[in-house]
Design an enzyme around this catalytic site. Structure first.
Site, mmCIF file in Angstrom:
data_model
loop_
_atom_site.group_PDB
_atom_site.id
_atom_site.type_symbol
_atom_site.label_atom_id
_atom_site.label_comp_id
_atom_site.label_asym_id
_atom_site.label_seq_id
_atom_site.Cartn_x
_atom_site.Cartn_y
_atom_site.Cartn_z
ATOM 1 N N GLU A 20 0.848 -1.194 0.000
ATOM 2 C CA GLU A 20 0.000 0.000 0.000
ATOM 3 C C GLU A 20 0.885 1.245 0.000
ATOM 4 O OE1 GLU A 20 -3.420 2.015 2.852
ATOM 5 O OE2 GLU A 20 -1.979 0.612 3.701
ATOM 6 N N HIS A 21 1.779 1.324 0.967
ATOM 7 C CA HIS A 21 2.740 2.423 1.067
ATOM 8 C C HIS A 21 4.153 1.880 0.857
ATOM 9 C CE1 HIS A 21 -0.181 5.218 2.891
ATOM 10 N NE2 HIS A 21 -0.590 4.200 3.617
#
Length: 428
Positions: free
Chosen positions: A324-325
C-alpha cells in the site's frame, strides 16, 4: 520480536511467500460471518443494524441529531479545526488537477462519437472509528467526490456508545455531508448497499476499514459499486540503506503498525547493521506509544525485517509484495524508483514520510492493500465518475459501415443483429 529474514537463505522465497499468504488468509477468513450479517440486514433492516451496533459498538443510535453534531463540533479544539482546513485545501488543490476531458469526434461519414465523464449520483463514505478516529479519511474520500460533482454524499462512521468523534464530524461538515450515520462494520456496508427505512441506498461505497469491512464490500459488489481496489488493513514496505536514520525508520514502521493488529510492516535493506539498529529502536519507541499493544501485536505477527544485498532482488521483492505504502529511504532512490511498478504510493527520500501523506500533502491515502496494487490504484477523482459513450450515426455512415457489420454478425451467428442493420440500409 520481529521476524528477520536473510534473502541468501535458500528457503527465503518460500518463507516470505508463506508469511505474506498467512496474513492474506487472516484478512479473507471473515467472509462467512460477514455474509450472515449482510443477509440479516437485507431481511430485517434497521432492527438488524441496531442489534449489531449494540453488540459491537454499545450503540443504540443510527443517526445523530443536528443538535448532537453541532454540540460535538463546538467542543473541538481550534488547532484541530485549522489542521483539517489546511488538509482540505491541499487535498482539494491536488485533486482538482485530476479533471478529465470529454471527447467528441466526427468522422468523414459524419458519424459523431462522444465519450463523457458523468458524476456518480450517490456515494457512501465509510470512515473507520472502532479503535481510532480518522477525520483525514473523511477528507480523502469526500474531497475527490466533491471535485467530481457527486450530488449526494453519505458518511457512515461507528460511534462509541452513539457518540462520534468531533473532528470526524467537523471534517464531514467541511465537506458539506448532510447524511451522517453512527454505524459501522459489515452491517453499515449492507445498510447503504441495500437501504433500510432510515437509510437510503447509494450507488457506490468507498473508504478503508478492517478485514470485516473489506470482506463486506467484496460481498455487496455488483449490487453496488466499490472502489477499484479493496482498502483493507494498512501496509508499509520501507527500503533503507546505511545512510538512513534508524530512529526515523523505526518510527515509520511503528506509525503504520499502530493502525491495526493486521497492519503489515516490512523493512528491506542491503545493510545488516541498519536492520539491527532499527530493531533496537522499535523496542525502545514502543514503550512510549499509547497504542503500543496494537502496534506490538502487528509487528509480532506481520512485521518482517529483510536483509537483501541485491538491488535487483529488492526491486523484484517490492513489486511482488505490491505494498500500500512504499518508502524508498535510500541515497540512490532515483535509480530504483522507475523500476518499481507495484505500489499504492511511493515516498522518495528521507523527508517524504508516509505519515505526511496520510494528512495534508495532498495525495490520497486510500490505497490498494493486500497486493492489489499489482492491478489497481488509490482513490482519485476518477473513482466518482462513470464514463458514457454517445453514438450518433449518419445515414451515409450506416450505409457505408453496415455491410461489414452484417458480415461479422452473421459469422458470429447473431442473425438478429445482422437483420437490425439490414432493415435500415435495405433499398426500397
Amino acid at each position: 520480536m520481529i521476524k528477520i529474514l536473510d534473502s541468501k537463505n535458500k528457503n527465503f522465497d518460500k518463507t516470505l511467500d508463506a508469511l505474506l499468504s498467512k496474513r492474506k488468509n487472516k484478512v479473507q477468513l471473515n467472509s462467512v460471518s460477514v455474509i450472515k450479517i449482510i443477509k440479516d440486514v437485507k431481511k430485517n433492516g434497521d432492527k438488524a443494524i441496531l442489534k449489531y451496533e449494540k453488540r459491537f459498538n454499545k450503540n443504540s443510535i443510527i443517526a445523530p441529531s443536528i443538535k448532537q453534531i453541532n454540540r460535538a463540533i463546538q467542543s473541538l479544539d481550534q488547532k484541530v479545526k485549522k489542521a483539517i482546513d489546511l488538509a482540505y485545501d491541499r487535498i482539494y488543490k491536488f485533486h482538482s488537477l485530476q479533471k478529465f476531458k470529454n471527447i467528441s469526434y466526427t468522422d468523414k461519414l459524419k458519424n459523431k462519437l462522444e465519450y463523457k465523464y458523468v458524476p456518480i449520483e450517490s456515494v457512501a463514505i465509510y470512515v473507520p472509528g472502532s479503535t481510532a478516529s480518522y477525520p483525514s479519511s473523511v477528507l480523502m474520500n469526500a474531497v475527490p467526490a466533491i471535485v467530481a460533482g457527486v450530488k449526494r454524499l453519505v458518511m457512515v462512521n461507528p460511534g462509541q456508545k452513539g457518540k462520534q468523534n468531533p473532528a470526524v464530524l467537523y471534517a464531514a461538515k467541511k465537506c458539506k455531508i448532510k447524511e451522517i450515520y453512527s454505524i459501522g462494520g459489515p452491517s453499515a456496508i449492507a445498510a447503504v448497499a441495500y437501504g433500510t427505512k432510515k437509510i437510503k441506498k447509494v450507488d457506490k461505497i468507498i473508504g478503508p476499514g478492517n478485514s470485516y469491512v473489506a470482506a463486506a464490500k467484496k460481498e455487496v459488489f455488483g449490487d453496488v459499486g466499490i472502489e477499484g481496489m479493496i482498502a483493507g488493513p494498512s501496509e508499509v514496505t520501507i527500503v533503507c540503506d546505511k545512510f538512513s536514520n534508524p530512529e526515523w525508520i523505526a518510527s515509520d514502521l511503528i506509525g503504520q503498525a499502530e493502525h491495526d493488529n493486521l497492519a503489515q510492516c516490512i523493512l528491506i535493506s542491503k545493510d545488516k547493521s541498519i536492520i539491527k539498529k532499527v530493531n533496537y529502536e522499535i523496542i525502545n519507541q514502543l514503550k512510549e506509544l499509547p497504542r503500543a499493544v496494537i502496534a506490538k501485536n502487528s509487528l509480532l505477527n506481520n512485521g518482517i525485517l529483510i536483509y537483501m544485498p541485491s538491488d535487483q532482488k529488492i526491486i523484484n521483492t517490492v513489486n511482488k509484495i505490491a505494498p500500500e505504502h512504499l518508502e524508498l529511504n535510500t541515497k540512490n532512490y532515483k535509480k530504483v524508483v522507475s523500476k518499481i511498478k507495484n505500489a499504492g504510493s511511493i515516498c522518495l527520500g528521507k523527508y517524504a514520510v508516509m505519515a505526511m501523506t496520510d494528512y495534508n500533502v495532498g495525495s490520497n491515502h486510500v490505497l490498494p492493500t493486500n497486493s492489489s496494487a499489482r492491478y489497481s490504484s488509490g482513490v482519485s477523482v476518477n473513482e466518482f465518475y462513470k464514463r458514457i459513450s454517445y453514438i450518433n450515426l449518419s445515414k451515409k455512415g450506416i450505409e457505408t459501415l453496415g455491410p461489414s457489420v452484417i458480415t461479422l454478425a452473421n459469422y458470429e451467428g447473431l442473425v438478429g443483429h445482422a437483420k437490425s442493420v439490414e432493415k435500415r440500409i435495405r433499398r426500397k
